[in-house]
Design a protein around this motif. Structure first.
Motif, PDB file in Angstrom:
ATOM      1  N   GLY A 174       0.794  -1.220   0.000  1.00  0.00           N
ATOM      2  CA  GLY A 174       0.000   0.000   0.000  1.00  0.00           C
ATOM      3  C   GLY A 174       0.827   1.271   0.000  1.00  0.00           C
ATOM      4  O   GLY A 174       2.051   1.261   0.036  1.00  0.00           O
ATOM      5  N   ASP A 175       0.121   2.407  -0.071  1.00  0.00           N
ATOM      6  CA  ASP A 175       0.750   3.728  -0.086  1.00  0.00           C
ATOM      7  C   ASP A 175       0.929   4.206   1.353  1.00  0.00           C
ATOM      8  O   ASP A 175      -0.033   4.580   2.020  1.00  0.00           O
ATOM      9  CB  ASP A 175      -0.142   4.704  -0.869  1.00  0.00           C
ATOM     10  N   LEU A 176       2.168   4.197   1.829  1.00  0.00           N
ATOM     11  CA  LEU A 176       2.437   4.562   3.220  1.00  0.00           C
ATOM     12  C   LEU A 176       2.215   6.049   3.480  1.00  0.00           C
ATOM     13  O   LEU A 176       1.846   6.451   4.582  1.00  0.00           O
ATOM     14  CB  LEU A 176       3.862   4.173   3.595  1.00  0.00           C
ATOM     15  N   GLY A 177       2.446   6.874   2.461  1.00  0.00           N
ATOM     16  CA  GLY A 177       2.206   8.306   2.641  1.00  0.00           C
ATOM     17  C   GLY A 177       3.404   9.026   3.216  1.00  0.00           C
ATOM     18  O   GLY A 177       4.549   8.747   2.889  1.00  0.00           O
ATOM     19  N   ARG A 178       3.146   9.935   4.141  1.00  0.00           N
ATOM     20  CA  ARG A 178       4.148  10.899   4.603  1.00  0.00           C
ATOM     21  C   ARG A 178       5.190  10.272   5.540  1.00  0.00           C
ATOM     22  O   ARG A 178       5.045   9.172   6.037  1.00  0.00           O
ATOM     23  CB  ARG A 178       3.431  12.032   5.342  1.00  0.00           C
ATOM     24  N   VAL A 179       6.224  11.086   5.800  1.00  0.00           N
ATOM     25  CA  VAL A 179       7.227  10.730   6.795  1.00  0.00           C
ATOM     26  C   VAL A 179       6.567  10.705   8.175  1.00  0.00           C
ATOM     27  O   VAL A 179       5.727  11.553   8.486  1.00  0.00           O
ATOM     28  CB  VAL A 179       8.367  11.773   6.798  1.00  0.00           C
ATOM     29  N   GLN A 180       6.928   9.772   8.986  1.00  0.00           N
ATOM     30  CA  GLN A 180       6.325   9.710  10.310  1.00  0.00           C
ATOM     31  C   GLN A 180       7.190   8.940  11.289  1.00  0.00           C
ATOM     32  O   GLN A 180       8.043   8.143  10.893  1.00  0.00           O
ATOM     33  CB  GLN A 180       4.942   9.085  10.253  1.00  0.00           C
ATOM     34  N   LEU A 181       6.977   9.220  12.574  1.00  0.00           N
ATOM     35  CA  LEU A 181       7.604   8.457  13.650  1.00  0.00           C
ATOM     36  C   LEU A 181       6.550   7.511  14.212  1.00  0.00           C
ATOM     37  O   LEU A 181       5.484   7.944  14.644  1.00  0.00           O
ATOM     38  CB  LEU A 181       8.106   9.383  14.757  1.00  0.00           C
ATOM     39  N   ILE A 182       6.857   6.228  14.168  1.00  0.00           N
ATOM     40  CA  ILE A 182       5.966   5.231  14.764  1.00  0.00           C
ATOM     41  C   ILE A 182       6.437   5.000  16.190  1.00  0.00           C
ATOM     42  O   ILE A 182       7.557   4.562  16.426  1.00  0.00           O
ATOM     43  CB  ILE A 182       5.986   3.910  13.965  1.00  0.00           C
ATOM     44  N   ASP A 183       5.585   5.318  17.135  1.00  0.00           N
ATOM     45  CA  ASP A 183       5.919   5.164  18.561  1.00  0.00           C
ATOM     46  C   ASP A 183       4.858   4.265  19.179  1.00  0.00           C
ATOM     47  O   ASP A 183       3.778   4.707  19.545  1.00  0.00           O
ATOM     48  CB  ASP A 183       5.940   6.537  19.232  1.00  0.00           C
ATOM     49  N   ALA A 184       5.173   2.960  19.264  1.00  0.00           N
ATOM     50  CA  ALA A 184       4.194   1.982  19.749  1.00  0.00           C
ATOM     51  C   ALA A 184       4.932   0.843  20.434  1.00  0.00           C
ATOM     52  O   ALA A 184       5.875   0.280  19.870  1.00  0.00           O
ATOM     53  CB  ALA A 184       3.350   1.449  18.595  1.00  0.00           C
ATOM     54  N   PRO A 185       4.520   0.463  21.646  1.00  0.00           N
ATOM     55  CA  PRO A 185       5.225  -0.576  22.406  1.00  0.00           C
ATOM     56  C   PRO A 185       5.071  -1.952  21.763  1.00  0.00           C
ATOM     57  O   PRO A 185       4.014  -2.297  21.226  1.00  0.00           O
ATOM     58  CB  PRO A 185       4.564  -0.522  23.777  1.00  0.00           C
ATOM     59  N   LYS A 201       7.422  -3.277  25.496  1.00  0.00           N
ATOM     60  CA  LYS A 201       8.608  -2.439  25.649  1.00  0.00           C
ATOM     61  C   LYS A 201       8.535  -1.258  24.682  1.00  0.00           C
ATOM     62  O   LYS A 201       8.069  -1.404  23.549  1.00  0.00           O
ATOM     63  CB  LYS A 201       9.866  -3.258  25.376  1.00  0.00           C
ATOM     64  N   PRO A 202       8.986  -0.075  25.100  1.00  0.00           N
ATOM     65  CA  PRO A 202       8.951   1.094  24.215  1.00  0.00           C
ATOM     66  C   PRO A 202       9.673   0.812  22.906  1.00  0.00           C
ATOM     67  O   PRO A 202      10.740   0.186  22.893  1.00  0.00           O
ATOM     68  CB  PRO A 202       9.685   2.174  25.025  1.00  0.00           C
ATOM     69  N   ALA A 203       9.087   1.264  21.806  1.00  0.00           N
ATOM     70  CA  ALA A 203       9.680   1.029  20.489  1.00  0.00           C
ATOM     71  C   ALA A 203       9.344   2.205  19.579  1.00  0.00           C
ATOM     72  O   ALA A 203       8.184   2.613  19.477  1.00  0.00           O
ATOM     73  CB  ALA A 203       9.160  -0.274  19.893  1.00  0.00           C
TER      74      ALA A 203
END
Length: 278
Positions: A174-185, A201-203
């Motif tokens: 798929g089309d991921l789109g924009r730059v981003q920070l994924i912040d998900a444990p 755990k933080p990731a």
């Protein structure tokens, strides 16, 4: 010729590596299972699969033809790493997909066992190496090994305390789109599968689309933490699993009439930036 073996992967077996499933259901050793896979005698959903470390989903059918017939291992194609950089302190190699980083309990070929031979072939007298980090078996790309105990300690400390910049290239659905920070444990789900879970755990992973179509995105990813399967889990969590990544429900076939199997998880360790241990 022996009778073929066919079985369906159970819920409890979901996420298990192909070589382990083949060994379990044919009553053979892991070594023999890997040879059968490399010889093209193992099919998943009627398609030949030659990556022994591929993780198989529950409900998939596996068939093994002539499980009692195994060719001489010397006749099998070799999967070799390539030396990218070599000095007195460390060696950087390009690890191919399907090769383990460290030697398993079954004594499978690995970076740990192959690099010393490559060093000897290059005329090096000191061939001892130590892993300072690891890549998943299905992931290709740059991997560092220390050649001195001081280098091992220095590099290990840099990885442990986040003083390393790791850049990966991935192909996701798929089309991921924009730059981003994924912040998900991230935490353990079942088998070898990880997931975004409460209390994990933080990731954190920075992702950036390099090129996109409606069906796929070529992505640059930089993990800021070092969780198991981090990039794979984070992109799957967003609804954009990697092509070839069956463990996280990524597309395993592309095209039409007939569809072509994706041979591996589309993840490559492109670059590592770290202060030299000298």
């Amino acid at each position: 010729m022996t009778a073929p073996v066919s079985f369906v992967v159970s819920d409890d077996e979901g996420g298990t590596r192909l070589d382990r499933l083949v060994a379990r259901h044919t009553g053979s050793s892991r070594r023999v299972a890997r040879i059968l896979i490399m010889q093209g005698k193992v099919c998943v959903r009627r398609t030949v699969v030659k990556i022994a470390t591929r993780e198989i989903r529950a409900g998939e059918q596996i068939s093994v033809s002539d499980p009692g017939e195994v060719a001489n291992p010397k006749e099998l194609p070799k999967v070799e790493p390539r030396i990218l950089h070599l000095d007195h302190w460390l060696v950087a190699v390009d690890k191919p997909a399907g090769l383990l980083s460290e030697t398993g309990r079954q004594g499978s070929p690995s970076i740990e066992t192959l690099v010393p031979r490559l060093l000897a072939e290059a005329g090096e007298h000191k061939t001892d190496v130590r892993l300072v980090h690891r890549l998943d078996a299905g992931t290709s790309g740059v991997l560092l090994l220390a050649r001195r105990s001081q280098a091992c300690a220095t590099l290990g400390d840099a990885f442990a305390h986040g003083r390393v910049i790791k850049t990966y290239i991935a192909l996701c659905q798929g089309d991921l789109g924009r730059v981003q920070l994924i912040d998900a444990p991230i935490g353990h789900v079942r088998g070898t599968r990880q997931g975004v879970v409460e209390g994990g755990k933080p990731a954190r992973t920075d992702v950036e689309s390099i090129a996109t179509t409606q069906d796929a995105s070529l992505v640059r990813a930089q993990p800021k933490t070092g969780r198991t399967h981090q990039i794979r889990v984070h992109l799957a969590h967003l609804g954009h699993p990697l092509y070839g990544d069956g463990l996280y429900d990524g597309p395993r076939y592309v095209g039409k009439a007939p569809p072509e199997p994706v041979p591996r998880t589309m993840l490559h360790a492109l670059q590592i930036e770290v202060t030299h241990p000298k």
